[in-house]
Design a protein around this motif. Sequence first.
Motif, PDB file in Angstrom:
ATOM      1  N   ASP A 112      -4.057   5.478  -1.071  1.00 22.04           N
ATOM      2  CA  ASP A 112      -4.489   4.119  -1.393  1.00 22.04           C
ATOM      3  C   ASP A 112      -5.842   3.797  -0.775  1.00 22.04           C
ATOM      4  O   ASP A 112      -6.631   3.040  -1.342  1.00 22.04           O
ATOM      5  N   GLN A 113      -6.120   4.373   0.373  1.00 24.68           N
ATOM      6  CA  GLN A 113      -7.400   4.122   1.037  1.00 24.68           C
ATOM      7  C   GLN A 113      -8.568   4.607   0.194  1.00 24.68           C
ATOM      8  O   GLN A 113      -9.593   3.926   0.072  1.00 24.68           O
ATOM      9  N   TYR A 114      -8.405   5.799  -0.430  1.00 22.39           N
ATOM     10  CA  TYR A 114      -9.475   6.372  -1.237  1.00 22.39           C
ATOM     11  C   TYR A 114      -9.256   6.185  -2.738  1.00 22.39           C
ATOM     12  O   TYR A 114     -10.134   6.507  -3.534  1.00 22.39           O
ATOM     13  N   ASP A 125       0.816  -1.171   0.000  1.00 26.32           N
ATOM     14  CA  ASP A 125       0.000   0.000   0.000  1.00 26.32           C
ATOM     15  C   ASP A 125       0.868   1.245   0.000  1.00 26.32           C
ATOM     16  O   ASP A 125       0.463   2.155   0.438  1.00 26.32           O
ATOM     17  N   THR A 126       1.418   1.669  -0.480  1.00 24.22           N
ATOM     18  CA  THR A 126       1.995   3.003  -0.403  1.00 24.22           C
ATOM     19  C   THR A 126       1.966   3.661  -1.767  1.00 24.22           C
ATOM     20  O   THR A 126       2.335   3.050  -2.754  1.00 24.22           O
ATOM     21  N   ALA A 127       1.529   4.915  -1.787  1.00 24.73           N
ATOM     22  CA  ALA A 127       1.441   5.637  -3.048  1.00 24.73           C
ATOM     23  C   ALA A 127       2.829   5.990  -3.564  1.00 24.73           C
ATOM     24  O   ALA A 127       3.767   6.110  -2.790  1.00 24.73           O
ATOM     25  N   TYR A 128       2.934   6.169  -4.876  1.00 21.01           N
ATOM     26  CA  TYR A 128       4.214   6.634  -5.382  1.00 21.01           C
ATOM     27  C   TYR A 128       4.018   7.854  -6.252  1.00 21.01           C
ATOM     28  O   TYR A 128       2.941   8.112  -6.763  1.00 21.01           O
ATOM     29  N   SER A 129       5.079   8.622  -6.393  1.00 25.13           N
ATOM     30  CA  SER A 129       4.981   9.950  -6.991  1.00 25.13           C
ATOM     31  C   SER A 129       5.611   9.983  -8.373  1.00 25.13           C
ATOM     32  O   SER A 129       6.621   9.334  -8.622  1.00 25.13           O
ATOM     33  N   PRO A 157       4.187  17.763  -8.740  1.00 22.01           N
ATOM     34  CA  PRO A 157       4.150  16.366  -8.302  1.00 22.01           C
ATOM     35  C   PRO A 157       2.770  15.764  -8.523  1.00 22.01           C
ATOM     36  O   PRO A 157       1.753  16.413  -8.288  1.00 22.01           O
ATOM     37  N   VAL A 158       2.753  14.551  -8.990  1.00 18.61           N
ATOM     38  CA  VAL A 158       1.501  13.820  -9.169  1.00 18.61           C
ATOM     39  C   VAL A 158       1.652  12.494  -8.432  1.00 18.61           C
ATOM     40  O   VAL A 158       2.555  11.711  -8.720  1.00 18.61           O
ATOM     41  N   TYR A 159       0.795  12.252  -7.482  1.00 19.53           N
ATOM     42  CA  TYR A 159       0.830  11.033  -6.680  1.00 19.53           C
ATOM     43  C   TYR A 159      -0.284  10.110  -7.153  1.00 19.53           C
ATOM     44  O   TYR A 159      -1.434  10.533  -7.307  1.00 19.53           O
ATOM     45  N   ILE A 160       0.057   8.849  -7.379  1.00 15.38           N
ATOM     46  CA  ILE A 160      -0.923   7.881  -7.848  1.00 15.38           C
ATOM     47  C   ILE A 160      -0.940   6.683  -6.915  1.00 15.38           C
ATOM     48  O   ILE A 160       0.044   6.403  -6.222  1.00 15.38           O
ATOM     49  N   PRO A 161      -2.063   5.966  -6.858  1.00 15.36           N
ATOM     50  CA  PRO A 161      -2.145   4.810  -5.961  1.00 15.36           C
ATOM     51  C   PRO A 161      -1.116   3.750  -6.313  1.00 15.36           C
ATOM     52  O   PRO A 161      -0.685   3.624  -7.465  1.00 15.36           O
ATOM     53  N   THR A 162      -0.747   2.962  -5.331  1.00 15.89           N
ATOM     54  CA  THR A 162       0.232   1.902  -5.538  1.00 15.89           C
ATOM     55  C   THR A 162      -0.204   0.940  -6.633  1.00 15.89           C
ATOM     56  O   THR A 162       0.606   0.498  -7.445  1.00 15.89           O
ATOM     57  N   ASP A 163      -1.485   0.614  -6.646  1.00 19.17           N
ATOM     58  CA  ASP A 163      -1.992  -0.373  -7.594  1.00 19.17           C
ATOM     59  C   ASP A 163      -2.619   0.278  -8.824  1.00 19.17           C
ATOM     60  O   ASP A 163      -3.513  -0.301  -9.437  1.00 19.17           O
TER      61      ASP A 163
END
Length: 426
Positions: free
Chosen positions: A74-76, A19-23, A34-40
């Motif tokens: 990742d939660q949302y 679970d951790t987002a990456y940038s 910066p654009v952060y997207i979900p891990t999956d």
Amino acid sequence: MLNFSCKATLVLTLFMLVDTAYSQEILSTRDKAPVYIPTDYVESKSYPLLLLLHGYGFDGEVADSIWGFKEILDQYDFIYTTPNGTADPTNSLFWNATVACCNFYGSTVDDVSFLFNLIESIKSNYNVDANRIYLVGDSNGGFMALELAYRFPHLITAVVSSAGASDFKDRMPLKSGVHALQVQGTNDTSILYSGGMIGGFTYPGLEASTRKWVKYNQCSEIAKETSYKDLFPTIAGLETEVVKYNTGCLQDGSSEIWSIMGGGHGLGRPVSSSNTLEIMDWLFAKTKSGWPSVYNGIIPPVSLRLGINNIGSFSERDGIIYTCLRVFTDGLPGSVGGISEFDIGLRVVSLSEATVQITKFREFNAIGALNENAQTPDCSGIFETTTGIYTDIIVAGDSVLDTTWSLINPTNLILKLSSYQELTAN
């Protein structure tokens, strides 16, 4: 013909997706945002987009440390960006939002265009759900978020202004509704609850600013709902008065106010994790009723070698299959009302009976848009009018499914799943 359990498996797949987002970074007209997207993150799924606009004197990174949205990415399951304004002569970052806040040195920077282009750039690089684009603005960022939402109501689904304000301009109502929430503490000494003046220019108080958005959204000013929340345990009782204007509004529009009795600058600095979740829940309950993109479908995995460049996809958030179909009659290309290819939205009617309903439709790719590979998108579905049989290839989570449906209720456009096959790489 599939048995019941097989049919149910497909429909269940449409609800139980994979679970951790990456940038990453988007090169904007100003700098790298910066654009952060979900891990999956996967291209076959569309995601809400959230922009957080910082307050005067600090940047997007500090803004996120105040709000904590990155921690719940990742939660949302959303795409997230924290762009920066420009630096004024005191080296303080600001947004050129309204005459009152916070362009103190006569800059001609066009932040509305900058943010619009940033959103469009993110949409072109990621699979953004066009029905779910959200803004949160803190103080000066709140002023900016409200201005951006007013200028591009067709683009913005919902906006939250914490300790921001609109202005006193006499402006026309919106042509497309936006859900607007404005939050302020009655004891704020920076942006006054009842309105004030910055640099010789006045700004409206929270209630006056909210009334502006009541008019923009063409809501009834008389019909309103009042309730109370406990957002701050350190303040006695249910300190936050919630007033909702959602009667008679434009479609996809409303205006809402959270008045924190005895509260300070908006939702505070830092914002508590519980209040961050309150804001996220408020935002994610809002959606536009239109189509998520200019045409339905996504590019299929190259490994499948399907021979077509566009197939349908299931939106977990909407609970709708967005795809397209070509009309055939007796095996030859046909049309209905002069249209030969349709975008359709299929909503699950019954899990046990494996049925879906066409709930909306339009001409497929009416504007002649190209896909990200600069190709004209194909239409993957075929509907044979003489038999009522509909075949299509649909992405549901990690699965690509070759499906066959039968039209069982022409009046209500209800289709029943007859068979399916999961496609795998050759």
